[in-house]
Write an enzyme that holds these catalytic residues in place. Structure first.
Site, short mmCIF file in Angstrom:
data_model
loop_
_atom_site.label_atom_id
_atom_site.label_comp_id
_atom_site.label_asym_id
_atom_site.label_seq_id
_atom_site.Cartn_x
_atom_site.Cartn_y
_atom_site.Cartn_z
N HIS A 124 0.95 -1.03 0.05
CA HIS A 124 0.17 0.08 0.03
C HIS A 124 0.86 1.24 -0.03
O HIS A 124 2.06 1.17 0.61
CB HIS A 124 -0.78 0.03 1.30
CG HIS A 124 -1.90 1.10 1.54
ND1 HIS A 124 -1.48 2.27 1.64
CD2 HIS A 124 -3.41 0.67 1.29
CE1 HIS A 124 -2.76 3.01 1.97
NE2 HIS A 124 -4.08 2.03 1.55
N ASP A 201 2.69 -4.44 8.36
CA ASP A 201 1.64 -3.68 7.91
C ASP A 201 0.43 -4.55 8.04
O ASP A 201 0.03 -5.44 7.11
CB ASP A 201 1.62 -2.98 6.69
CG ASP A 201 0.39 -2.21 6.35
OD1 ASP A 201 -0.63 -2.32 6.96
OD2 ASP A 201 0.31 -1.75 5.12
N GLN A 204 -5.07 -5.25 7.26
CA GLN A 204 -6.14 -6.09 6.52
C GLN A 204 -6.30 -7.25 7.50
O GLN A 204 -7.21 -8.03 7.17
CB GLN A 204 -6.11 -6.53 5.19
CG GLN A 204 -5.99 -5.51 4.00
CD GLN A 204 -7.27 -4.75 4.07
OE1 GLN A 204 -8.35 -5.37 4.43
NE2 GLN A 204 -7.22 -3.54 3.43
N LYS A 227 -10.96 -0.67 10.06
CA LYS A 227 -11.14 -1.97 9.33
C LYS A 227 -11.63 -3.13 10.01
O LYS A 227 -11.67 -4.30 9.45
CB LYS A 227 -9.76 -2.33 8.45
CG LYS A 227 -9.49 -1.12 7.49
CD LYS A 227 -8.40 -1.29 6.60
CE LYS A 227 -8.30 -0.30 5.56
NZ LYS A 227 -6.78 0.10 5.18
N CYS A 368 -4.75 2.48 -3.97
CA CYS A 368 -3.39 2.95 -3.17
C CYS A 368 -2.28 1.94 -3.48
O CYS A 368 -1.49 1.75 -2.56
CB CYS A 368 -3.86 2.81 -1.56
SG CYS A 368 -4.93 4.06 -1.44
C1 LIG Z 1 -5.94 0.56 4.83
C2 LIG Z 1 -4.52 0.00 4.48
C3 LIG Z 1 -3.55 0.93 5.02
C4 LIG Z 1 -3.85 2.38 5.41
O1 LIG Z 1 -4.54 2.34 6.50
P1 LIG Z 1 -5.30 3.75 7.07
O2 LIG Z 1 -6.23 3.40 8.16
O3 LIG Z 1 -5.74 4.69 5.91
O4 LIG Z 1 -3.94 4.51 7.79
C5 LIG Z 1 -2.32 0.65 4.96
N1 LIG Z 1 -2.00 -0.54 4.50
C6 LIG Z 1 -2.85 -1.65 4.03
C7 LIG Z 1 -2.47 -3.04 3.66
C8 LIG Z 1 -4.26 -1.19 4.10
O5 LIG Z 1 -5.14 -1.87 3.83
#
Ligand SMILES: *Cc1c(COP(=O)(O)O)cnc(C)c1O
Length: 412
Positions: A124, A201, A204, A227, A368
């Site tokens: 992302h 990260d 998800q 999320k 993104c």
């Molecule tokens: C949504 C997402 C982000 C960004 O998250 P925010 O809540 O907008 O800061 C980063 N990495 C992944 C894999 C995402 O799905």
């Protein structure tokens, strides 16, 4: 696996699912962007402002203490939720993006000219740009783990990239485009062999997979509340205590200090050292209710139901003539319920607009992840992503909608 009745019970907790879109029932399948909120989360927001609004950690008065206790309760809930060793390893941030920026900023003194940072091709933008900027500032080099034609990491290449020059490896646990569950345990252990730090990260992940920080042994893990059925504007940086203790704060001001004089300032202990200013008190407290919601249903129940939705959706969509699915695998234990695709060379915005008219909310565009779009040589994709309140019937709606889109758009 839930019965239809049980799913209906879950759906009844989400008032927004009764909305109509252009007089069609809403089919919300953009859950990888954000999930909808259950009643107990909506009510917790009202409850917070009705009975406990006050600033935290500073006041000795009744309301301030009440709010502080609730904030710290959520911190402990998150600690338990991800099996962290200490609650002081849980730092509240605005979300995944801010957490990654925090780490990129705070470890910058560890990065020198010629050092290397490794990310992957399917990240992302939030997990690309902060590292790119850090590399520019420090004269370090950004290295990219390549992927195969289905989007899986090429681990042999990773073994070639990692070296003593690598200072940090930062990759997603689950790709927000492909839904692929990356082999993070392997990456973490390998990186540690070379003395590199690892950030995962996990945007998800929570509510989709069980998380155990002590088993994973990652240095940092980041995610957002929104999320996982919680509010926007709040998220977490998990960091190992011994590492958080040694790296510098990210922002400076109230709350993060121990002692201030014009000559010298000393910082608070963890986690407050990284929490400058008044936090998103409401967001933190309400997030606690979202975690209760997830735990009541049970992550393994959510997981197995979403796997059924995924398998049904893949079967249904792949029968459409001219569809191109990305991130394909036969092994659903390697994929979460996210499907990205394109249809007969049609522009993803056109497909998305037809679906929208039918009440179906999907995400369209570069998602993104422009470098990943470049890899697949497309300008964008359509993404459907499922949540615990979605149904097989809604997947049928998507299928019918895509047939309609083809019929309408292929005329031109
Ligand atoms: C949504 C997402 C982000 C960004 O998250 P925010 O809540 O907008 O800061 C980063 N990495 C992944 C894999 C995402 O799905």
């Amino acid at each position: 696996m839930f019965s239809e009745e049980e799913i209906q019970k879950i759906r009844n907790q989400f008032p927004i699912l009764n909305e109509k879109v252009y007089s069609n029932p809403l089919v919300y399948i953009d859950n990888a962007a954000t999930t909808q909120k259950p009643l107990q989360v909506i009510q917790a927001t009202q409850n917070y402002y009705s009975i406990m609004n006050a600033n935290v950690h500073r006041g000795l008065h009744y309301l301030s203490q009440k709010a502080t206790i609730q904030v710290e309760n959520t911190r402990k809930k998150i600690q338990k939720f991800i099996h962290a060793k200490y609650s002081s390893e849980i730092v509240f941030t605005k979300g995944t993006t801010e957490s990654i920026n925090l780490v990129a900023c705070s470890i910058s003194s560890l990065i020198g000219k010629g050092d290397e940072i490794i990310i992957s091709c399917s990240e992302h933008h939030s997990n690309i740009v902060p590292w790119q900027i850090l590399c520019e500032k420090k004269g370090a080099i950004l290295k990219i783990i390549p992927i195969d034609e289905n989007g899986f990491f090429q681990l042999k290449s990773f073994e070639f990239l990692i070296s003593r020059k690598t200072k940090i490896v930062s990759i997603s646990h689950i790709s927000n485009v492909l839904g692929i569950i990356n082999p993070i345990k392997y990456i973490i252990d390998k990186s540690h062999e070379y003395g590199a730090l690892v950030l995962i990260d996990g945007a998800q992940v929570p509510s989709n997979l069980d998380l155990n920080m002590q088993d994973l042994n990652t240095d940092f893990y980041v995610f957002s509340a929104h999320k996982m059925y919680g509010p926007t504007g709040i998220g977490v940086l998990y960091g190992k205590k011994e590492i958080l203790e040694t790296i510098s704060p990210y922002q400076f001001g109230g709350e993060m200090i121990e002692n201030v004089s014009f000559e010298k300032t000393t910082y608070s202990d963890l986690p407050f050292k990284f929490e400058a200013g008044t936090p998103n008190i409401e967001g933190i407290i309400v997030w606690g209710s979202a975690i209760d919601f997830v735990e009541k249903i049970g992550i393994s129940n959510i997981q197995s139901y979403k796997e059924k939705l995924l398998s049904y959706a893949i079967q249904s969509l792949s029968s459409i003539d001219g569809i191109q699915l990305y991130g394909e695998t036969k092994d659903f234990s390697q994929k979460s319920s996210i499907i990205s695709f394109n249809l007969n060379k049609l522009h993803c915005f056109d497909v998305g607009s037809v679906l929208d008219r039918l009440g179906i909310s999907v995400r369209t565009g570069h998602l993104c992840a422009q470098p990943l779009m470049n890899f697949f040589k497309v300008s964008g994709m359509v993404r459907a992503s499922f949540s615990v309140y979605n149904t097989f019937k809604e997947i049928d709606c998507l299928f019918e909608g895509l047939l309609k889109a083809k019929k309408l758009l292929l005329k031109y």
